[in-house]
Design a protein around this motif. Sequence first.
Motif, PDB file in Angstrom:
ATOM      1  N   ALA A   7       0.983  -1.119  -0.043  1.00  0.00           N
ATOM      2  CA  ALA A   7      -0.067   0.057  -0.008  1.00  0.00           C
ATOM      3  C   ALA A   7       0.811   1.133  -0.143  1.00  0.00           C
ATOM      4  O   ALA A   7       0.405   2.237  -0.539  1.00  0.00           O
ATOM      5  N   GLY A   8       2.135   1.043   0.510  1.00  0.00           N
ATOM      6  CA  GLY A   8       2.896   2.297   0.490  1.00  0.00           C
ATOM      7  C   GLY A   8       3.599   2.449  -0.883  1.00  0.00           C
ATOM      8  O   GLY A   8       4.583   3.560  -0.934  1.00  0.00           O
ATOM      9  N   GLU A   9       3.670   1.788  -1.584  1.00  0.00           N
ATOM     10  CA  GLU A   9       4.369   1.607  -2.912  1.00  0.00           C
ATOM     11  C   GLU A   9       3.371   2.038  -4.249  1.00  0.00           C
ATOM     12  O   GLU A   9       2.424   1.314  -4.282  1.00  0.00           O
ATOM     13  N   ALA A  10       3.812   2.816  -4.967  1.00  0.00           N
ATOM     14  CA  ALA A  10       3.099   3.134  -6.404  1.00  0.00           C
ATOM     15  C   ALA A  10       3.536   1.684  -7.076  1.00  0.00           C
ATOM     16  O   ALA A  10       4.584   1.285  -7.446  1.00  0.00           O
ATOM     17  N   LEU A  11       2.614   0.929  -7.669  1.00  0.00           N
ATOM     18  CA  LEU A  11       2.718  -0.058  -8.249  1.00  0.00           C
ATOM     19  C   LEU A  11       1.893   0.056  -9.780  1.00  0.00           C
ATOM     20  O   LEU A  11       0.953   0.865  -9.955  1.00  0.00           O
ATOM     21  N   GLU A  12       2.542  -0.652 -10.711  1.00  0.00           N
ATOM     22  CA  GLU A  12       1.697  -0.798 -11.981  1.00  0.00           C
ATOM     23  C   GLU A  12       1.683  -2.172 -12.542  1.00  0.00           C
ATOM     24  O   GLU A  12       2.373  -3.207 -11.886  1.00  0.00           O
ATOM     25  N   VAL A  13       0.765  -2.416 -13.254  1.00  0.00           N
ATOM     26  CA  VAL A  13       0.339  -3.906 -13.960  1.00  0.00           C
ATOM     27  C   VAL A  13       0.351  -3.802 -15.138  1.00  0.00           C
ATOM     28  O   VAL A  13      -0.206  -3.011 -15.986  1.00  0.00           O
ATOM     29  N   TRP A  14       0.814  -5.087 -15.862  1.00  0.00           N
ATOM     30  CA  TRP A  14       0.594  -5.390 -17.230  1.00  0.00           C
ATOM     31  C   TRP A  14       0.342  -6.581 -17.599  1.00  0.00           C
ATOM     32  O   TRP A  14       0.355  -7.681 -16.530  1.00  0.00           O
ATOM     33  N   ILE A  15      -0.218  -6.982 -18.551  1.00  0.00           N
ATOM     34  CA  ILE A  15      -0.464  -8.507 -18.948  1.00  0.00           C
ATOM     35  C   ILE A  15       0.203  -9.089 -20.365  1.00  0.00           C
ATOM     36  O   ILE A  15       0.187  -8.113 -21.050  1.00  0.00           O
ATOM     37  N   ASP A  16       0.625 -10.088 -20.167  1.00  0.00           N
ATOM     38  CA  ASP A  16       1.216 -10.930 -21.357  1.00  0.00           C
ATOM     39  C   ASP A  16       0.206 -11.524 -21.865  1.00  0.00           C
ATOM     40  O   ASP A  16      -0.207 -12.522 -21.804  1.00  0.00           O
ATOM     41  N   GLN A  17      -0.276 -10.996 -23.087  1.00  0.00           N
ATOM     42  CA  GLN A  17      -1.409 -11.583 -23.786  1.00  0.00           C
ATOM     43  C   GLN A  17      -1.061 -12.671 -24.499  1.00  0.00           C
ATOM     44  O   GLN A  17      -1.843 -13.560 -24.924  1.00  0.00           O
ATOM     45  N   ASP A  18       0.220 -13.041 -24.650  1.00  0.00           N
ATOM     46  CA  ASP A  18       0.670 -14.306 -25.468  1.00  0.00           C
ATOM     47  C   ASP A  18       0.088 -15.622 -24.738  1.00  0.00           C
ATOM     48  O   ASP A  18       0.246 -16.574 -24.861  1.00  0.00           O
ATOM     49  N   ASP A  49     -10.720   4.941 -18.593  1.00  0.00           N
ATOM     50  CA  ASP A  49     -11.490   3.575 -19.356  1.00  0.00           C
ATOM     51  C   ASP A  49     -11.246   3.122 -20.758  1.00  0.00           C
ATOM     52  O   ASP A  49     -11.810   2.163 -21.324  1.00  0.00           O
ATOM     53  N   GLN A  50      -9.802   3.352 -20.902  1.00  0.00           N
ATOM     54  CA  GLN A  50      -9.515   3.019 -22.526  1.00  0.00           C
ATOM     55  C   GLN A  50      -8.513   1.786 -22.105  1.00  0.00           C
ATOM     56  O   GLN A  50      -7.649   1.827 -21.313  1.00  0.00           O
ATOM     57  N   LEU A  51      -8.615   0.737 -22.979  1.00  0.00           N
ATOM     58  CA  LEU A  51      -7.690  -0.195 -22.942  1.00  0.00           C
ATOM     59  C   LEU A  51      -6.362  -0.036 -23.568  1.00  0.00           C
ATOM     60  O   LEU A  51      -6.562   0.777 -24.644  1.00  0.00           O
ATOM     61  N   ARG A  52      -5.336  -0.485 -22.924  1.00  0.00           N
ATOM     62  CA  ARG A  52      -3.910  -0.249 -23.190  1.00  0.00           C
ATOM     63  C   ARG A  52      -3.798  -1.603 -24.032  1.00  0.00           C
ATOM     64  O   ARG A  52      -3.299  -2.666 -23.365  1.00  0.00           O
ATOM     65  N   THR A  53      -3.661  -1.643 -25.493  1.00  0.00           N
ATOM     66  CA  THR A  53      -3.556  -2.708 -26.072  1.00  0.00           C
ATOM     67  C   THR A  53      -2.291  -3.031 -26.704  1.00  0.00           C
ATOM     68  O   THR A  53      -1.974  -4.078 -27.235  1.00  0.00           O
ATOM     69  N   GLU A  54      -1.175  -1.847 -26.505  1.00  0.00           N
ATOM     70  CA  GLU A  54       0.117  -2.059 -26.812  1.00  0.00           C
ATOM     71  C   GLU A  54       0.693  -3.290 -26.256  1.00  0.00           C
ATOM     72  O   GLU A  54       0.517  -3.490 -25.066  1.00  0.00           O
ATOM     73  N   ALA A  55       1.705  -4.116 -26.756  1.00  0.00           N
ATOM     74  CA  ALA A  55       2.293  -5.074 -26.066  1.00  0.00           C
ATOM     75  C   ALA A  55       3.165  -4.483 -24.685  1.00  0.00           C
ATOM     76  O   ALA A  55       4.009  -3.549 -25.036  1.00  0.00           O
ATOM     77  N   GLY A  56       2.942  -5.097 -23.576  1.00  0.00           N
ATOM     78  CA  GLY A  56       3.752  -4.755 -22.352  1.00  0.00           C
ATOM     79  C   GLY A  56       3.251  -3.287 -21.648  1.00  0.00           C
ATOM     80  O   GLY A  56       3.741  -2.936 -20.915  1.00  0.00           O
TER      81      GLY A  56
END
Length: 98
Positions: A7-18, A49-56
Amino acid sequence: MSVSEAAGEALEVWIDQDLCTGDGICAQYAPEVFELDIDGLAYVKGDDDQLRTEAGATVPVPLPLISEVADSAKECPGECIHVRRVSDGTEVYGPGTE
Ligand code: SF4
């Protein structure tokens, strides 16, 4: 990492669509952050509300949703949701962090 530690850290998330199986578990846990696109794969979604569709592509993990996003990464059958600390890029939830 526990949710309270995170909770004290800024986090980011991504998905490997492969590796995404398209089951939609992530979108059930955190529909504000994950959504299935018309190709049947999950993508991260920004606060616009926009999907981020670029890889990574990454989006910030909203603080109130850390628990849901962490659970998504743990439960994801494709092991393809990656949550990392913004400050140093260390992966905190996802494959290989258990
Ligand atoms: S939980 Fe994982 S495998 Fe399932 S749709 Fe989400 S990213 Fe894809």
